[in-house]
Motif scaffolding. Structure first.
Motif, mmCIF file in Angstrom:
data_model
loop_
_atom_site.group_PDB
_atom_site.id
_atom_site.type_symbol
_atom_site.label_atom_id
_atom_site.label_comp_id
_atom_site.label_asym_id
_atom_site.label_seq_id
_atom_site.Cartn_x
_atom_site.Cartn_y
_atom_site.Cartn_z
ATOM 1 N N LYS A 174 6.536 -8.767 20.923
ATOM 2 C CA LYS A 174 5.932 -7.623 21.610
ATOM 3 C C LYS A 174 4.566 -7.355 20.979
ATOM 4 N N ILE A 175 3.510 -7.479 21.796
ATOM 5 C CA ILE A 175 2.161 -7.236 21.294
ATOM 6 C C ILE A 175 1.427 -6.276 22.223
ATOM 7 N N ASP A 176 0.333 -5.703 21.734
ATOM 8 C CA ASP A 176 -0.498 -4.876 22.606
ATOM 9 C C ASP A 176 -1.677 -5.706 23.105
ATOM 10 N N ILE A 177 -2.459 -5.133 23.993
ATOM 11 C CA ILE A 177 -3.534 -5.914 24.616
ATOM 12 C C ILE A 177 -4.686 -6.190 23.655
ATOM 13 N N ASP A 178 -4.609 -5.644 22.428
ATOM 14 C CA ASP A 178 -5.595 -5.969 21.401
ATOM 15 C C ASP A 178 -5.076 -7.028 20.432
ATOM 16 N N GLY A 179 -3.833 -7.479 20.664
ATOM 17 C CA GLY A 179 -3.278 -8.549 19.841
ATOM 18 C C GLY A 179 -2.448 -8.104 18.662
ATOM 19 N N ASN A 180 -2.188 -6.806 18.533
ATOM 20 C CA ASN A 180 -1.386 -6.315 17.424
ATOM 21 C C ASN A 180 0.094 -6.485 17.720
ATOM 22 N N THR A 181 0.855 -7.008 16.775
ATOM 23 C CA THR A 181 2.295 -7.150 16.935
ATOM 24 C C THR A 181 2.946 -5.784 16.811
ATOM 25 N N LEU A 182 3.792 -5.436 17.774
ATOM 26 C CA LEU A 182 4.383 -4.103 17.821
ATOM 27 C C LEU A 182 5.847 -4.083 17.398
ATOM 28 N N ARG A 199 -4.825 -6.160 30.879
ATOM 29 C CA ARG A 199 -5.718 -5.031 30.637
ATOM 30 C C ARG A 199 -6.437 -4.582 31.911
ATOM 31 N N HIS A 200 -6.875 -5.538 32.737
ATOM 32 C CA HIS A 200 -7.769 -5.210 33.842
ATOM 33 C C HIS A 200 -7.151 -5.292 35.246
ATOM 34 N N VAL A 201 -5.950 -5.824 35.352
ATOM 35 C CA VAL A 201 -5.301 -5.945 36.665
ATOM 36 C C VAL A 201 -4.032 -5.092 36.645
ATOM 37 N N PRO A 202 -4.097 -3.877 37.197
ATOM 38 C CA PRO A 202 -2.980 -2.934 37.083
ATOM 39 C C PRO A 202 -1.642 -3.456 37.585
ATOM 40 N N ASP A 203 -1.650 -4.282 38.637
ATOM 41 C CA ASP A 203 -0.385 -4.757 39.197
ATOM 42 C C ASP A 203 0.074 -6.082 38.593
ATOM 43 N N ALA A 204 -0.618 -6.576 37.580
ATOM 44 C CA ALA A 204 -0.225 -7.835 36.927
ATOM 45 C C ALA A 204 0.800 -7.539 35.843
ATOM 46 N N HIS A 205 2.019 -7.242 36.263
ATOM 47 C CA HIS A 205 3.071 -6.930 35.295
ATOM 48 C C HIS A 205 3.665 -8.197 34.697
ATOM 49 N N CYS A 206 3.670 -9.281 35.472
ATOM 50 C CA CYS A 206 4.151 -10.566 34.975
ATOM 51 C C CYS A 206 3.100 -11.626 35.275
ATOM 52 N N HIS A 265 7.261 -14.307 14.127
ATOM 53 C CA HIS A 265 6.600 -15.396 14.840
ATOM 54 C C HIS A 265 5.165 -15.035 15.228
ATOM 55 N N PRO A 266 4.273 -16.008 15.179
ATOM 56 C CA PRO A 266 2.897 -15.794 15.663
ATOM 57 C C PRO A 266 2.844 -15.931 17.175
ATOM 58 N N VAL A 267 1.696 -15.560 17.752
ATOM 59 C CA VAL A 267 1.442 -15.732 19.185
ATOM 60 C C VAL A 267 0.265 -16.675 19.333
ATOM 61 N N ASN A 268 0.384 -17.631 20.240
ATOM 62 C CA ASN A 268 -0.689 -18.599 20.462
ATOM 63 C C ASN A 268 -1.964 -17.884 20.913
ATOM 64 N N ARG A 269 -3.086 -18.217 20.294
ATOM 65 C CA ARG A 269 -4.362 -17.554 20.596
ATOM 66 C C ARG A 269 -4.756 -17.701 22.066
ATOM 67 N N ALA A 270 -4.610 -18.903 22.604
ATOM 68 C CA ALA A 270 -4.999 -19.136 23.996
ATOM 69 C C ALA A 270 -4.164 -18.289 24.945
ATOM 70 N N GLY A 271 -2.886 -18.150 24.652
ATOM 71 C CA GLY A 271 -2.021 -17.328 25.498
ATOM 72 C C GLY A 271 -2.402 -15.868 25.442
ATOM 73 N N PHE A 272 -2.691 -15.385 24.237
ATOM 74 C CA PHE A 272 -3.065 -13.974 24.106
ATOM 75 C C PHE A 272 -4.355 -13.674 24.855
#
Length: 252
Positions: A71-79, A99-106, A84-91
């Protein structure tokens, strides 16, 4: 044995989202849509617009469970307390859309052979088959800029997406998003099948383009019997039953 939800307190909604996303990763592994430990499916945490769940970098899709999603936030902080780390390209790619597409839930991004092959052609996806006929005109294109690790590419990704929710990342792969995970799953299935059939069509003979007037009718009628709020639900539930019979450990 205590569940992850008991040892790491979270809302029932988050745990349900974790299970749904973990199931999706197992389905993608079953379908052969995975790519070693790479690529990503992300899902917003219900009630937390700035937080989303994503796969732990280093695990195969068949190893993903509800409890080991990060679970991370849109700034990349683990919540959560994930080790486990998160792949940079995926983040970088997923966070900009969350962050910018309100209906992009998945959001789903893959490197399948069919998707990468079509993305690497000048013409992209052509209206030559049942599935492609539904998508042509609804696809955004983004030119390849190298691996997606630079945040400054985000503005161009969002601009090129526009009001579309299917994207071909040229020379790279496929990207879809949805208001729900089942919606994104079915959208991805249609996209992938369209690309697979396009490759097979080119091997079989000369592609036959569907006339514009038929495309208009096809787009109008396809899925007309499925209420928008239930789009993908039956399809996703059916695949959950398939993977449950194989290995239900994704629920943990």
């Amino acid at each position: 044995m205590a569940t992850a939800a008991q040892t790491h307190p979270m809302s029932d909604a988050e745990w349900q989202a974790r299970q749904q996303l973990a199931a999706c990763y197992r389905i993608f592994a079953h379908m052969g849509w995975d790519e070693l430990i790479y690529n990503h499916i992300s899902l917003r945490v219900p009630g937390e617009e700035q937080a989303f769940l994503i796969n732990p970098f280093g695990l195969h899709y068949s190893e993903v469970k509800a409890s080991n999603l990060v679970k991370i936030d849109i700034d990349g902080n683990t919540l959560d307390r994930s080790p486990h780390p998160v792949n940079r390209a995926g983040f970088v790619q997923h966070s900009v859309f969350h962050r910018h597409v309100p209906d992009a839930h998945c959001i789903i991004h893959t490197h399948t052979t069919a998707g990468m092959a079509v993305s690497s052609t000048q013409e992209g996806l052509l209206a030559t088959n049942f599935y492609a006929g539904f998508l042509v005109g609804n696809i955004a294109y983004h030119d390849f800029e190298g691996v997606t690790v630079r945040t400054e590419e985000g503005a161009r990704l969002v601009a090129n997406l526009g009001d579309k929710r299917f994207m071909i990342l040229r020379n790279h792969g496929l990207l879809v998003m949805g208001q729900t995970l089942p919606e994104a799953f079915l959208r991805y299935f249609v996209f992938e099948r369209a690309c697979e059939i396009q490759l097979a069509t080119r091997q079989a003979g000369t592609p036959l383009i569907i006339p514009d007037e038929v495309l208009a009718v096809h787009k109008r009628d396809m899925f007309s019997a499925i209420p928008a709020e239930r789009f993908g639900m039956l399809d996703f539930a059916a695949m959950v039953r398939v993977i449950d019979r194989i290995d239900p450990s994704w629920r943990d």
